[in-house]
Motif scaffolding. Structure first.
Motif, PDB file in Angstrom:
ATOM      1  N   ASP A 165     -11.181 -24.031  46.492  1.00  0.00           N
ATOM      2  CA  ASP A 165     -11.906 -22.779  46.303  1.00  0.00           C
ATOM      3  C   ASP A 165     -10.946 -21.596  46.237  1.00  0.00           C
ATOM      4  O   ASP A 165     -11.127 -20.683  45.425  1.00  0.00           O
ATOM      5  CB  ASP A 165     -12.922 -22.569  47.432  1.00  0.00           C
ATOM      6  N   GLU A 186     -10.495 -19.141  43.085  1.00  0.00           N
ATOM      7  CA  GLU A 186     -10.672 -17.711  43.285  1.00  0.00           C
ATOM      8  C   GLU A 186      -9.433 -16.949  42.803  1.00  0.00           C
ATOM      9  O   GLU A 186      -9.536 -15.922  42.121  1.00  0.00           O
ATOM     10  CB  GLU A 186     -10.929 -17.396  44.754  1.00  0.00           C
ATOM     11  N   ASN A 187      -8.258 -17.437  43.138  1.00  0.00           N
ATOM     12  CA  ASN A 187      -7.021 -16.779  42.724  1.00  0.00           C
ATOM     13  C   ASN A 187      -6.865 -16.773  41.206  1.00  0.00           C
ATOM     14  O   ASN A 187      -6.420 -15.776  40.624  1.00  0.00           O
ATOM     15  CB  ASN A 187      -5.816 -17.438  43.385  1.00  0.00           C
TER      16      ASN A 187
END
Length: 126
Positions: free
Chosen positions: A2, A6-7
């Protein structure tokens, strides 16, 4: 996983923002370039008026003149000239006078009604 996703999502947002900023900067720089070109043209007109054909030179700049000849139409209407003199026309997507042929004939001494050679001064800045 996750955190990685997200990054990557944040990186994409950052890259898109950077691309938008670059595009905005390009537009700004293009406008600055156009403004500089317009200002140079105005200053060139001023310098041309002040010098009135005289040379000017310093170690940093040299302004000189050269003569040139250009075909000028008496009434200023190229279409009317073409209609009257079809032998001096070049057909592309539009009909316009063949200035090279007209210039050559005028230099050779031909009389062409509606056209003449005009001597001009052209400024050169180096």
């Amino acid at each position: 996983r996750d955190a990685k996703l997200e990054n990557i999502g944040l990186w994409i947002k950052d890259l898109r923002a950077e691309a938008a900023a670059i595009k905005a900067e390009i537009a700004s720089q293009q406008e600055r370039a156009k403004a500089a070109e317009r200002k140079a043209e105005r200053l060139e007109g001023y310098l041309e008026a002040v010098l009135a054909g005289n040379k000017f030179s310093t170690p940093r700049v040299s302004v000189s003149w050269r003569t040139s000849k250009a075909v000028v139409f008496e009434d200023g209407d190229e279409a009317a000239f073409c209609a009257a003199h079809p032998e001096y026309t070049v057909t592309k997507t539009e009909v316009k006078p063949d200035k090279k042929a007209i210039t050559a004939d005028l230099k050779a001494g031909a009389e062409i009604p509606g056209a003449y050679l005009e001597e001009r001064l052209n400024m050169s800045i180096k």
